[in-house]
Design an enzyme around this catalytic site. Structure first.
Site, PDB file in Angstrom:
ATOM      1  N   CYS A 280      -9.632  -6.467   1.896  1.00 39.44           N
ATOM      2  CA  CYS A 280      -9.677  -5.046   2.248  1.00 39.44           C
ATOM      3  C   CYS A 280     -11.090  -4.486   2.155  1.00 39.44           C
ATOM      4  O   CYS A 280     -11.426  -3.510   2.800  1.00 39.44           O
ATOM      5  CB  CYS A 280      -8.760  -4.253   1.327  1.00 39.44           C
ATOM      6  SG  CYS A 280      -7.128  -4.962   1.221  1.00 39.44           S
TER       7      CYS A 280
ATOM      8  N   THR B 194       0.846  -1.206   0.000  1.00 37.77           N
ATOM      9  CA  THR B 194       0.000   0.000   0.000  1.00 37.77           C
ATOM     10  C   THR B 194       0.875   1.249   0.000  1.00 37.77           C
ATOM     11  O   THR B 194       0.659   2.175  -0.788  1.00 37.77           O
ATOM     12  CB  THR B 194      -0.962  -0.001   1.212  1.00 37.77           C
ATOM     13  OG1 THR B 194      -1.933  -1.029   1.020  1.00 37.77           O
ATOM     14  CG2 THR B 194      -1.679   1.336   1.351  1.00 37.77           C
TER      15      THR B 194
END
Length: 404
Positions: free
Chosen positions: A328, A76
């Site tokens: 997620c 990320t």
């Protein structure tokens, strides 16, 4: 056989025992606990040596120069650093960016943030197979395009994009290419000495390493410049400040070393497991595979079971750890945006389950899982009035339901 069975390797992987062993040597007072940035004593030198060794191990898996590897806290952060860093540095050349509708949220939300800052983003629709072609990218190019970001192996459906062909296109146009390779290390060969890729994101915890550590490949030839998003002591050649986590870095290095060593044999074994599982469920009616059957990693089987609600199927499979959508976003009840981009209707998107196999999956587990899936799907369909209507030949898509 121990229950529950873990079949969610695309969400995360357990740390390999070889990795855990190496990490444990960098924590205690008798171990290699020093700060790699401490230049004045042996504790710092030893820690720095371990960090540089791990940098070589990561570079070796993808055939890059170790000096092109920048440590981050995970994929990320790597995605954020690559996209924001390049967009800001090259903003004077243009403000147009290109990505796809099936990227990981870390790329999509970074792009959304840049849109708020005045950049323009084109989001490409993939084929119904979940592939993004060079022709699609070429059609979207503009005079002011500065960056293209494309996922290598999709986290939800396991499809593989042709990064080599896309790289040829972007390099010929002088446009930067960023690739999210979090799901591809240890599964697909990556040779950055041949691929015309400028920036590539990596994660340790998708490859049997620890969570909280990743890396970003930043090409030296041709030289790519990025603006830092984290400021401080100027670590990692000014691109990413912050004390380096020796134990996690060593863990990532060892995980990538093992991946390089075991990849060929592991892929054969996992393909056999995946095929074995699919053969046992493929006779279920109204079963759909999401994503290309050929351009995909064997580790991922994303299946839609029509007329079964994905959430209820997950609850029925209480001894199997599987997911609907990606880890997620699966907390939301929205259908998967990846499957919607493939053109799947809401019903099929909602009935999808992702089965992902890995290093510690066994034949016994796969057989048990397949049996439980067949039982649960058949049981839930017996309870479903929609299934009855379908079996009676009613075209459910033509029905107009009364609103309450």
């Amino acid at each position: 056989m121990k229950l529950p069975i873990y079949l969610d390797y695309s969400a995360t992987t357990p740390v390999d025992p070889r990795v855990a062993q190496k990490m444990s040597e960098c924590l205690l007072v008798d171990g290699n606990f020093g700060n790699p940035a401490s230049r004045s004593h042996v504790f710092g030198w030893k820690a720095e040596e371990a960090v540089e060794n791990a940098r070589r191990q990561v570079a070796d898996l993808v055939n890059a120069d170790p000096r092109e590897i920048v440590w981050t806290s995970g994929a990320t952060e790597s995605d954020n650093l690559a996209i924001k860093g390049a967009a800001h540095f090259y903003a004077t050349k243009g403000k147009h960016l290109i990505t796809t509708k099936i990227e990981h949220k870390a790329v999509l939300d970074t792009m959304r943030q840049l849109e708020r800052e005045g950049f323009e983003v084109t989001y490409l629709e993939p084929t119904t197979d979940g592939i993004v072609t060079p022709a699609m990218i070429e059609a979207a190019l503009r005079e002011d395009t500065i960056l293209v970001s494309v996922i290598h192996v999709n986290n939800e459906i396991g499809t593989i994009n042709d990064i080599a062909a896309i790289g040829e296109l972007t390099r010929s146009k002088g446009i930067l290419l960023h690739v999210d390779a979090a799901q591809s290390t240890g599964k697909v060969d990556i040779d950055l000495s041949k691929l015309k890729v400028d920036l590539m994101s990596f994660s340790a915890h998708k490859t049997y390493g620890p969570k909280g550590i990743g890396a970003l490949y930043v090409s030296r030839k041709p030289r790519v410049r990025i603006e830092a998003t984290m400021h401080g002591g100027g670590h990692e050649r000014g691109m990413r400040s912050g004390t380096l986590a020796t134990h996690q870095i060593v863990g990532m290095g060892e995980a990538f070393r093992v991946a390089k060593e075991d990849m060929a044999a592991e892929n054969v074994r996992i393909k056999a497991l995946s095929d074995r599982f699919y053969k046992q469920v493929e006779n279920l009616e109204e079963l759909y595979i999401n994503g290309s059957m050929t351009a995909r990693v064997p580790h991922n089987l994303n299946l839609s079971f029509n007329y079964v609600e994905g959430e209820s199927l997950i609850m029925a499979l209480k001894d199997l750890a599987v997911s609907s959508g990606s880890a997620c976003t699966s907390a939301s009840l929205e259908p998967s945006y990846v499957l919607r981009a493939l053109g799947r209707n809401d019903e099929l998107a909602h009935s999808s389950i992702r089965f992902t196999f890995g290093r510690f999956t066994t034949e016994e587990q796969v057989d048990y899982a397949a049996q439980k899936v067949c039982e649960a799907v058949n049981k839930l369909r017996v309870l479903s009035p929609l299934w009855d209507m379908y079996k009676d030949g009613v075209d459910i898509s033509k029905i107009e339901w009364a609103a309450h």
